[in-house]
Write an enzyme that holds these catalytic residues in place. Structure first.
Site: not given
Ligand SMILES: *Cc1c(COP(=O)(O)O)cnc(C)c1O
Length: 417
Positions: A138, A215, A240-241, A389
């Site tokens: 990511f 992560d 939030y996911k 997706r």
């Molecule tokens: C959604 C996501 C993030 C989001 O990071 P934020 O700091 O909350 O914006 C980070 N890493 C991964 C792998 C994600 O899928």
């Protein structure tokens, strides 16, 4: 073709979806999630980016404002608010992460927690000067690793992997050496949905004497995670996911108990200090996981995810995973039957056991097509350069939504062909 026909799934998939929905032991829980006032969404296929709210969360938020905030005012901090990051962290750990109490805390954004943990990890492995991350991780993970490397004079060693899959031991092994300080990986790849063999990869990292940071943003509450059993060092993830904490809900961090005493993170704030209200000179980290914190906890933003934890505790992760695998298998079957003839390619592992709760389909038309899907109430998301997706949040998504969504993609692709 009328709009109505365009949105209806062909009889066979719709009937199969109805059968799967009828047989779904978790189907009753779908009614616990709110839909909007005009209910214009036919298929929500982006629960991996922002989970739907539970009805219980609307009530909890309203009650909190009226009773706790208005009623307790400043006294609330001493009556539980200050401990909420640890309390909710322990619940996430117990319900979703296989983590014993005292190792998980809820705090900043995932990005900020990544920064704190990556920096801390470098100091836990003095003399080692390489950070390892994969090119398809990511973006925020890659940027944080690059930033810390620049700040500390370290080298980033990049791992390449198949973008339609993800990092496997054979991809990681050549990057490991006595120079490796930390490896940053995603348990479920944000694009392909690849489920990394976390136990095996963690062992590989440890064999080189390095630390691993997982992560879990797309893994938490969608696939079973066993951080303690896998002997993971560090982890972060979103709420939030699949934890349905709402837009901007804070992330969690996990630091294995064996590392806590030596763990020092760079954002030295008063609420990560031992005895913060002494207001004393100098910074001494608080004992335990509290030292990951920096400033005032986002109490309002930690409310909704507690309702999802209630539901997950009731249902249990094994049942969530079982439904999730059926959902992605159904989506992949429909894509093969209805979309592959139109040139769509599955850019995710074919085996449901090797992927999380989302799938990516690829076609050059998907960028232009996505806003048209949204206009029809079919909501997946688009990931550059040509990925559509489909995120199938196990507790809120029906098989009928999957059939409706795939049929809508097929109809739009067929129309423009
Ligand atoms: C959604 C996501 C993030 C989001 O990071 P934020 O700091 O909350 O914006 C980070 N890493 C991964 C792998 C994600 O899928």
């Amino acid at each position: 073709m009328t709009g109505d026909q365009a949105l209806r799934a062909t009889p066979a998939p719709a009937a199969r979806a109805a059968e799967l929905d009828a047989a779904d032991p978790l189907r009753a829980h779908r009614e616990k999630f709110l839909t909007g006032p005009d209910d214009d969404v036919l298929a929500y296929l982006d629960g991996n980016s922002l989970g739907r709210p539970l009805a219980a969360s609307a009530a909890r938020l309203d009650d909190f404002v009226r009773t706790q905030w208005a009623g307790r005012l400043i006294r609330g901090w001493d009556e539980g608010w200050l401990d909420l990051p640890l309390h909710v962290g322990d619940r996430i750990g117990r319900t979703c992460l296989g983590a014993a109490a005292g190792q998980t805390v809820v705090g900043d954004s995932t990005t900020v927690l990544l920064y704190k943990l990556v920096r801390a990890a470098v100091d836990l492995r003095p003399g080692r000067d390489e950070l390892v991350v994969d090119t398809d991780n990511f973006p925020t993970d890659r940027y944080v690793v690059e930033g810390v490397a620049a700040e500390r004079g370290l080298t980033v060693r990049w791992v390449e992997s198949d973008p339609a899959a993800g990092v496997e031991p054979a991809d990681l092994a050549p990057a490991m050496s006595e120079r490796t300080a930390l490896v940053v990986l995603s348990h479920v790849a944000y694009r392909s949905g690849h489920l990394a063999p976390a136990r095996e990869l963690t062992r590989l990292v440890h064999d080189a004497g390095a630390l691993v940071l997982w992560d879990l943003s797309h893994a938490v509450a969608s696939v079973p995670v066993e951080l303690d059993a896998w002997e993971v060092d560090l982890a972060v993830g979103c709420t939030y996911k699949y934890l349905n904490g709402g837009p901007g809900a804070p992330a969690f961090a996990y630091v294995a108990a064996r590392h806590l005493d030596a763990f020092r993170q760079p954002v030295q704030g008063w609420l990560g200090r031992a005895d913060p209200f002494a207001m004393a000179a100098g910074y001494t980290p608080a004992p335990g996981i509290r030292r990951v914190l920096s400033g005032t906890p986002p109490v309002l933003s930690m409310l909704a995810l507690q309702d999802m934890l209630d539901l997950l505790e009731e249902v249990g992760m094994p049942a969530v995973r079982t439904k999730s695998a059926l959902l992605t298998a159904f989506a992949a079957d429909l894509a093969r039957e209805q979309l592959a003839p139109l040139g769509v390619v599955l850019a995710s592992p074919a085996d449901p056991a090797r992927r999380g709760a989302h799938l990516t389909l690829e076609h050059p038309a998907f960028r232009a097509l996505t806003p048209r899907l949204w206009a029809q109430g079919v909501i997946p998301d688009f990931r550059s350069p040509q990925g559509l997706r489909l995120g199938l949040s196990p507790l809120s998504t029906s098989f009928a939504e999957v059939a409706t969504g795939v049929a809508a993609v097929r109809d739009l692709l067929a129309e423009q062909a």
